[in-house]
Design a protein around this motif. Structure first.
Motif, PDB file in Angstrom:
ATOM      1  N   GLU A  26       0.839  -1.205   0.000  1.00 10.67           N
ATOM      2  CA  GLU A  26       0.000   0.000   0.000  1.00 10.67           C
ATOM      3  C   GLU A  26       0.875   1.259   0.000  1.00 10.67           C
ATOM      4  OE1 GLU A  26      -2.978   2.151   3.107  1.00 10.67           O
ATOM      5  OE2 GLU A  26      -3.277  -0.004   2.811  1.00 10.67           O
ATOM      6  N   ILE A  27       1.920   1.251   0.817  1.00 12.30           N
ATOM      7  CA  ILE A  27       2.812   2.408   0.895  1.00 12.30           C
ATOM      8  C   ILE A  27       3.625   2.569  -0.383  1.00 12.30           C
ATOM      9  CG2 ILE A  27       4.842   3.377   2.062  1.00 12.30           C
ATOM     10  CD1 ILE A  27       3.815   2.074   4.644  1.00 12.30           C
ATOM     11  N   ASP A  28       4.140   1.449  -0.901  1.00 13.14           N
ATOM     12  CA  ASP A  28       5.005   1.512  -2.094  1.00 13.14           C
ATOM     13  C   ASP A  28       4.589   0.454  -3.111  1.00 13.14           C
ATOM     14  OD1 ASP A  28       6.926   1.797  -4.016  1.00 13.14           O
ATOM     15  OD2 ASP A  28       8.625   1.582  -2.661  1.00 13.14           O
ATOM     16  N   PRO A  29       3.564   0.751  -3.907  1.00 13.53           N
ATOM     17  CA  PRO A  29       3.086  -0.235  -4.884  1.00 13.53           C
ATOM     18  C   PRO A  29       4.066  -0.489  -6.034  1.00 13.53           C
ATOM     19  CG  PRO A  29       1.899   1.831  -5.120  1.00 13.53           C
ATOM     20  CD  PRO A  29       2.772   1.974  -3.905  1.00 13.53           C
ATOM     21  N   ASP A  30       5.166   0.261  -6.088  1.00 14.05           N
ATOM     22  CA  ASP A  30       6.158   0.064  -7.149  1.00 14.05           C
ATOM     23  C   ASP A  30       7.386  -0.717  -6.672  1.00 14.05           C
ATOM     24  OD1 ASP A  30       4.609   1.413  -9.038  1.00 14.05           O
ATOM     25  OD2 ASP A  30       5.384   3.349  -8.374  1.00 14.05           O
ATOM     26  N   PHE A  31       7.311  -1.319  -5.507  1.00 12.10           N
ATOM     27  CA  PHE A  31       8.407  -2.096  -4.941  1.00 12.10           C
ATOM     28  C   PHE A  31       8.155  -3.582  -5.232  1.00 12.10           C
ATOM     29  CE2 PHE A  31      10.243  -3.980  -0.852  1.00 12.10           C
ATOM     30  CZ  PHE A  31      11.524  -4.072  -1.361  1.00 12.10           C
ATOM     31  N   PRO A  32       8.842  -4.146  -6.222  1.00 12.71           N
ATOM     32  CA  PRO A  32       8.555  -5.520  -6.640  1.00 12.71           C
ATOM     33  C   PRO A  32       8.666  -6.557  -5.526  1.00 12.71           C
ATOM     34  CG  PRO A  32      10.123  -4.480  -8.144  1.00 12.71           C
ATOM     35  CD  PRO A  32       9.915  -3.545  -7.003  1.00 12.71           C
ATOM     36  N   GLU A  33       9.650  -6.390  -4.656  1.00 11.00           N
ATOM     37  CA  GLU A  33       9.856  -7.413  -3.631  1.00 11.00           C
ATOM     38  C   GLU A  33       8.735  -7.417  -2.599  1.00 11.00           C
ATOM     39  OE1 GLU A  33      11.459 -10.814  -2.232  1.00 11.00           O
ATOM     40  OE2 GLU A  33      11.819  -9.795  -4.126  1.00 11.00           O
ATOM     41  N   GLY A  34       8.066  -6.294  -2.419  1.00 11.66           N
ATOM     42  CA  GLY A  34       6.897  -6.289  -1.544  1.00 11.66           C
ATOM     43  C   GLY A  34       5.824  -7.233  -2.066  1.00 11.66           C
ATOM     44  N   TRP A  35       5.588  -7.166  -3.371  1.00 12.69           N
ATOM     45  CA  TRP A  35       4.599  -8.050  -4.000  1.00 12.69           C
ATOM     46  C   TRP A  35       5.062  -9.505  -3.964  1.00 12.69           C
ATOM     47  CZ3 TRP A  35      -0.010  -6.063  -4.915  1.00 12.69           C
ATOM     48  CH2 TRP A  35      -0.121  -4.681  -5.081  1.00 12.69           C
ATOM     49  N   ASN A  36       6.346  -9.733  -4.231  1.00 12.04           N
ATOM     50  CA  ASN A  36       6.858 -11.097  -4.226  1.00 12.04           C
ATOM     51  C   ASN A  36       6.768 -11.727  -2.840  1.00 12.04           C
ATOM     52  OD1 ASN A  36       8.247 -13.372  -5.527  1.00 12.04           O
ATOM     53  ND2 ASN A  36       9.917 -12.810  -4.150  1.00 12.04           N
ATOM     54  N   LYS A  37       7.149 -10.972  -1.827  1.00  7.29           N
ATOM     55  CA  LYS A  37       7.074 -11.499  -0.456  1.00  7.29           C
ATOM     56  C   LYS A  37       5.622 -11.781  -0.065  1.00  7.29           C
ATOM     57  CE  LYS A  37      11.327 -11.230   1.283  1.00  7.29           C
ATOM     58  NZ  LYS A  37      12.037 -12.346   0.687  1.00  7.29           N
ATOM     59  N   ARG A  38       4.727 -10.863  -0.437  1.00  6.52           N
ATOM     60  CA  ARG A  38       3.321 -11.094  -0.097  1.00  6.52           C
ATOM     61  C   ARG A  38       2.791 -12.315  -0.847  1.00  6.52           C
ATOM     62  NH1 ARG A  38      -1.727  -6.886  -0.524  1.00  6.52           N
ATOM     63  NH2 ARG A  38      -1.776  -7.641  -2.668  1.00  6.52           N
ATOM     64  N   ALA A  39       3.227 -12.508  -2.083  1.00  3.87           N
ATOM     65  CA  ALA A  39       2.818 -13.700  -2.837  1.00  3.87           C
ATOM     66  C   ALA A  39       3.253 -14.964  -2.107  1.00  3.87           C
ATOM     67  CB  ALA A  39       3.412 -13.665  -4.241  1.00  3.87           C
ATOM     68  N   THR A  40       4.451 -14.944  -1.561  1.00  5.16           N
ATOM     69  CA  THR A  40       4.951 -16.111  -0.822  1.00  5.16           C
ATOM     70  C   THR A  40       4.054 -16.406   0.375  1.00  5.16           C
ATOM     71  OG1 THR A  40       7.219 -15.644  -1.507  1.00  5.16           O
ATOM     72  CG2 THR A  40       6.937 -17.052   0.429  1.00  5.16           C
ATOM     73  N   VAL A  41       3.706 -15.373   1.122  1.00  2.00           N
ATOM     74  CA  VAL A  41       2.845 -15.564   2.290  1.00  2.00           C
ATOM     75  C   VAL A  41       1.460 -16.064   1.862  1.00  2.00           C
ATOM     76  CG1 VAL A  41       1.673 -14.390   4.205  1.00  2.00           C
ATOM     77  CG2 VAL A  41       4.071 -13.884   3.705  1.00  2.00           C
ATOM     78  N   LEU A  42       0.922 -15.479   0.812  1.00  2.00           N
ATOM     79  CA  LEU A  42      -0.386 -15.925   0.328  1.00  2.00           C
ATOM     80  C   LEU A  42      -0.339 -17.387  -0.102  1.00  2.00           C
ATOM     81  CD1 LEU A  42      -1.376 -12.708  -1.622  1.00  2.00           C
ATOM     82  CD2 LEU A  42      -2.549 -13.635   0.400  1.00  2.00           C
TER      83      LEU A  42
END
Length: 170
Positions: free
Chosen positions: A79-95
């Protein structure tokens, strides 16, 4: 004067380009491991101390198998940084670990939109598709990961197995 954010982003991009080129021509797994680690270190740096602290907290929560806590933290990161790829990748791992494959795949796709060379995200996509029985999709994802990083042993093993399984299904 310190570099501007654009100059820093350009330097980071140039460094990643160099690391990927060297990874492609690495002579052995030992050399490749050093290069992979350098890529991961760059991917983990968002450029924001706040985001970096949050990602660290999420990582500790994941290690402790506190996946819901990690998800909450990573929701904040994207939410804070939607352009940070690793944020999405890490969240994908948790999901994925929580069994929410559909959202995990969506997050991987977002990470790949931002960083198409994210071999970790591609390998994760392969794992998810394989677990869902999409052997051809998984094979394609693992092969794409290997095109970027030819030293991913788990992807090599998966390709070897899936090539035979997909070949038999045709």
């Amino acid at each position: 004067m310190p570099p501007t954010p654009q100059e820093t982003a350009e330097q980071r991009s140039d460094l990643l380009d160099s690391l990927f080129a060297r990874l492609h021509t690495a002579r052995d797994a030992s050399n490749a491991e050093v290069l992979q680690e350098a890529v991961w270190q760059l991917w983990m740096r968002s450029g924001s101390p706040t985001i970096d602290v949050l990602v660290g907290q999420a990582g500790r929560a994941m290690t402790a198998k506190q996946y819901q806590k990690a998800l909450t933290i990573l929701d904040t990161v994207v939410e804070i940084d939607p352009d940070f790829p690793e944020g999405w990748n890490k969240r994908a791992t948790v999901l994925y670990l929580l069994g929410d494959h559909e959202r995990a795949i969506a997050d991987i796709e977002r990470a790949l939109d931002l960083e198409p060379r994210h071999f970790g995200a591609l390998a994760g996509l392969g794992m998810i598709l394989r677990s869902e029985g999409d052997k051809k999709g998984a094979l394609d994802a693992f092969k794409r990961a290997l095109e970027i990083n030819p030293f991913l042993d788990s992807a090599k093993d998966a390709v070897r197995i899936l090539d035979k399984e997909v070949g038999r299904a045709i």
